[in-house]
Design a protein around this motif. Structure first.
Motif, PDB file in Angstrom:
ATOM      1  N   LEU A   1       0.973  -1.240  -0.038  1.00 46.65           N
ATOM      2  CA  LEU A   1       0.027  -0.009  -0.063  1.00 46.65           C
ATOM      3  C   LEU A   1       0.699   1.217  -0.080  1.00 46.65           C
ATOM      4  CD1 LEU A   1      -2.689   1.287   0.299  1.00 46.65           C
ATOM      5  CD2 LEU A   1      -2.533   1.170   2.509  1.00 46.65           C
ATOM      6  N   SER A   2       1.897   1.243   0.847  1.00 46.50           N
ATOM      7  CA  SER A   2       2.815   2.448   0.728  1.00 46.50           C
ATOM      8  C   SER A   2       3.491   2.621  -0.363  1.00 46.50           C
ATOM      9  CB  SER A   2       3.539   2.094   1.865  1.00 46.50           C
ATOM     10  OG  SER A   2       3.092   1.786   3.234  1.00 46.50           O
ATOM     11  N   PHE A   3       3.913   1.435  -1.104  1.00 46.28           N
ATOM     12  CA  PHE A   3       4.616   1.425  -2.471  1.00 46.28           C
ATOM     13  C   PHE A   3       3.688   2.355  -3.598  1.00 46.28           C
ATOM     14  CE2 PHE A   3       4.862  -0.351  -6.608  1.00 46.28           C
ATOM     15  CZ  PHE A   3       5.922   0.060  -7.192  1.00 46.28           C
ATOM     16  N   PHE A   4       2.362   1.777  -3.580  1.00 46.41           N
ATOM     17  CA  PHE A   4       1.402   2.419  -4.498  1.00 46.41           C
ATOM     18  C   PHE A   4       1.232   3.958  -3.863  1.00 46.41           C
ATOM     19  CE2 PHE A   4      -0.310  -1.953  -4.960  1.00 46.41           C
ATOM     20  CZ  PHE A   4      -0.033  -2.153  -6.591  1.00 46.41           C
ATOM     21  N   LEU A   5       0.899   4.156  -2.847  1.00 46.53           N
ATOM     22  CA  LEU A   5       0.696   5.608  -2.277  1.00 46.53           C
ATOM     23  C   LEU A   5       2.210   6.601  -2.919  1.00 46.53           C
ATOM     24  CD1 LEU A   5      -1.407   5.057   0.978  1.00 46.53           C
ATOM     25  CD2 LEU A   5      -2.091   5.837  -1.510  1.00 46.53           C
ATOM     26  N   ALA A   6       3.112   5.877  -2.580  1.00 43.53           N
ATOM     27  CA  ALA A   6       4.411   6.705  -3.115  1.00 43.53           C
ATOM     28  C   ALA A   6       4.417   6.819  -4.572  1.00 43.53           C
ATOM     29  CB  ALA A   6       5.571   5.916  -2.427  1.00 43.53           C
ATOM     30  N   LYS A   7       4.301   5.905  -5.263  1.00 51.47           N
ATOM     31  CA  LYS A   7       4.273   5.720  -6.635  1.00 51.47           C
ATOM     32  C   LYS A   7       3.451   7.092  -7.328  1.00 51.47           C
ATOM     33  CE  LYS A   7       6.279   3.676 -10.042  1.00 51.47           C
ATOM     34  NZ  LYS A   7       7.549   3.719 -10.222  1.00 51.47           N
ATOM     35  N   ILE A   8       2.199   7.260  -6.700  1.00 51.54           N
ATOM     36  CA  ILE A   8       1.379   8.083  -7.038  1.00 51.54           C
ATOM     37  C   ILE A   8       1.698   9.707  -6.715  1.00 51.54           C
ATOM     38  CG2 ILE A   8      -0.470   6.511  -7.957  1.00 51.54           C
ATOM     39  CD1 ILE A   8      -2.060   7.330  -5.553  1.00 51.54           C
ATOM     40  N   GLY A   9       2.675   9.357  -5.731  1.00 50.30           N
ATOM     41  CA  GLY A   9       2.914  10.757  -4.849  1.00 50.30           C
ATOM     42  C   GLY A   9       2.323  11.480  -3.857  1.00 50.30           C
ATOM     43  N   ILE A  10       1.200  10.579  -3.287  1.00 52.07           N
ATOM     44  CA  ILE A  10       0.628  10.896  -2.220  1.00 52.07           C
ATOM     45  C   ILE A  10       1.432  10.955  -0.845  1.00 52.07           C
ATOM     46  CG2 ILE A  10      -1.432  10.364  -0.735  1.00 52.07           C
ATOM     47  CD1 ILE A  10      -2.812   9.494  -3.254  1.00 52.07           C
TER      48      ILE A  10
ATOM     49  N   VAL B   1       9.127   3.665   0.536  1.00 53.45           N
ATOM     50  CA  VAL B   1       8.474   4.737   0.229  1.00 53.45           C
ATOM     51  C   VAL B   1       9.804   5.653  -0.415  1.00 53.45           C
ATOM     52  CG1 VAL B   1       7.493   6.980   0.760  1.00 53.45           C
ATOM     53  CG2 VAL B   1       6.327   4.983   1.345  1.00 53.45           C
ATOM     54  N   LYS B   2      10.866   5.662   0.566  1.00 50.70           N
ATOM     55  CA  LYS B   2      12.147   6.444   0.338  1.00 50.70           C
ATOM     56  C   LYS B   2      12.655   5.953  -0.896  1.00 50.70           C
ATOM     57  CE  LYS B   2      16.506   7.580   2.234  1.00 50.70           C
ATOM     58  NZ  LYS B   2      17.489   7.436   3.479  1.00 50.70           N
ATOM     59  N   VAL B   3      12.722   4.595  -1.054  1.00 49.96           N
ATOM     60  CA  VAL B   3      13.430   4.020  -2.438  1.00 49.96           C
ATOM     61  C   VAL B   3      12.305   4.347  -3.566  1.00 49.96           C
ATOM     62  CG1 VAL B   3      13.819   1.904  -3.665  1.00 49.96           C
ATOM     63  CG2 VAL B   3      14.707   2.275  -1.193  1.00 49.96           C
ATOM     64  N   THR B   4      11.101   4.111  -3.388  1.00 48.16           N
ATOM     65  CA  THR B   4      10.193   4.486  -4.699  1.00 48.16           C
ATOM     66  C   THR B   4      10.331   6.106  -4.923  1.00 48.16           C
ATOM     67  OG1 THR B   4       8.827   2.683  -3.904  1.00 48.16           O
ATOM     68  CG2 THR B   4       7.761   4.162  -5.404  1.00 48.16           C
ATOM     69  N   ARG B   5      10.259   6.959  -3.906  1.00 51.17           N
ATOM     70  CA  ARG B   5      10.258   8.335  -4.356  1.00 51.17           C
ATOM     71  C   ARG B   5      11.702   8.753  -5.006  1.00 51.17           C
ATOM     72  NH1 ARG B   5       5.699  11.573  -2.888  1.00 51.17           N
ATOM     73  NH2 ARG B   5       6.905  13.339  -2.932  1.00 51.17           N
ATOM     74  N   ALA B   6      12.710   8.166  -4.456  1.00 50.98           N
ATOM     75  CA  ALA B   6      14.045   8.365  -5.021  1.00 50.98           C
ATOM     76  C   ALA B   6      14.076   7.832  -6.601  1.00 50.98           C
ATOM     77  CB  ALA B   6      15.229   7.712  -4.227  1.00 50.98           C
TER      78      ALA B   6
ATOM     79  N   LYS C   1      14.451   9.149 -12.328  1.00 44.41           N
ATOM     80  CA  LYS C   1      13.680   9.115 -13.574  1.00 44.41           C
ATOM     81  C   LYS C   1      13.281  10.413 -14.095  1.00 44.41           C
ATOM     82  CE  LYS C   1      12.144   4.222 -13.413  1.00 44.41           C
ATOM     83  NZ  LYS C   1      10.946   3.172 -13.553  1.00 44.41           N
ATOM     84  N   LYS C   2      12.687  11.081 -13.144  1.00 47.20           N
ATOM     85  CA  LYS C   2      12.470  12.430 -13.853  1.00 47.20           C
ATOM     86  C   LYS C   2      13.511  13.402 -13.955  1.00 47.20           C
ATOM     87  CE  LYS C   2       9.452  16.574 -11.999  1.00 47.20           C
ATOM     88  NZ  LYS C   2       8.739  17.233 -10.762  1.00 47.20           N
ATOM     89  N   ALA C   3      14.497  13.323 -13.388  1.00 57.40           N
ATOM     90  CA  ALA C   3      15.840  14.266 -13.508  1.00 57.40           C
ATOM     91  C   ALA C   3      16.482  13.572 -14.889  1.00 57.40           C
ATOM     92  CB  ALA C   3      16.781  14.157 -12.451  1.00 57.40           C
ATOM     93  N   ALA C   4      16.226  12.354 -15.105  1.00 56.20           N
ATOM     94  CA  ALA C   4      16.729  11.691 -16.302  1.00 56.20           C
ATOM     95  C   ALA C   4      16.128  12.193 -17.479  1.00 56.20           C
ATOM     96  CB  ALA C   4      16.983  10.343 -16.300  1.00 56.20           C
ATOM     97  N   THR C   5      14.966  12.593 -17.566  1.00 55.41           N
ATOM     98  CA  THR C   5      13.959  12.941 -18.674  1.00 55.41           C
ATOM     99  C   THR C   5      14.130  14.436 -19.030  1.00 55.41           C
ATOM    100  OG1 THR C   5      12.026  13.125 -17.374  1.00 55.41           O
ATOM    101  CG2 THR C   5      12.356  11.130 -18.351  1.00 55.41           C
ATOM    102  N   GLU C   6      14.685  15.209 -18.066  1.00 57.34           N
ATOM    103  CA  GLU C   6      14.826  16.747 -18.235  1.00 57.34           C
ATOM    104  C   GLU C   6      16.243  17.185 -18.705  1.00 57.34           C
ATOM    105  OE1 GLU C   6      14.323  18.139 -14.332  1.00 57.34           O
ATOM    106  OE2 GLU C   6      12.060  18.135 -14.520  1.00 57.34           O
TER     107      GLU C   6
END
Length: 177
Positions: free
Chosen positions: A103-112, A162-167, A172-177
């Motif tokens: 559950l924490s993984f999903f919530l971190a994945k969508i940014g909540i 959550v820490k690993v998922t957000r990192a 990935k966001k930094a690599a696309t920019e």
């Protein structure tokens, strides 16, 4: 009849999940589909581990607690329906409680959810863990502690997840920019 319905539900679960997956699969992007196999494996592992924990650790302790109420003049008579309802409820509750990292993984994945949020409200989480463990266990402190300690460990694992998922998401966001 309850046992038959539960056994039938468990036996048909793989086919039901497969049909659900075939229904949902066309709506997902390819990068979303690659997560599904690992999610299924980890979710199954956590649920089965939680159910096994409830069956092998929590239920024997709870039954010994309940058997202590009997004396020579008062005989413990437990009907089969109550027993299976109790066992099924404990196994299901433990299985669902052990899904906290997913559950924490999903919530971190969508940014909540963030690791900072979980760390900030750790004390609140401990109180909620104790309340939930008191609600799903028999009324003895031993059973409550037996479920509260693994639940707290799962909370700490959730912080790491959550820490690993957000990192990874930020990388990935930094690599696309």
């Amino acid at each position: 009849m309850d046992i038959v319905f539960i056994a039938g539900g468990i036996a048909s679960l793989p086919n039901t999940l497969y049909q659900f997956w075939k229904f949902v699969q066309p709506a997902l992007y390819p990068h979303e589909r690659k997560y599904i196999s690992s999610i299924v494996v980890f979710s199954t592992f956590f649920f089965l581990f939680g159910g096994a924990f409830g069956y092998y650790v929590l239920i024997p302790n709870a039954l010994s607690f309940f058997s202590a109420f009997g004396t020579k003049s008062i005989e413990n008579i437990i009907d089969v329906q109550s027993y299976f309802g109790f066992v099924t409820g404990i196994i299901l509750a433990c299985g669902l409680v052990f899904e906290l990292p997913m559950l924490s993984f999903f919530l971190a994945k969508i940014g909540i959810l963030s690791a900072e949020f979980l760390r900030k409200y750790r004390r609140h989480a401990i109180v909620i863990i104790l309340i939930v463990s008191a609600a799903i266990t028999p009324p003895d402190i031993g059973s409550q502690v037996m479920i509260a300690v693994p639940f707290y460990l799962l909370f700490e694992i959730s912080i790491i997840v959550v820490k690993v998922t957000r990192a990874n998401k930020e990388k990935k966001k930094a690599a696309t920019e």
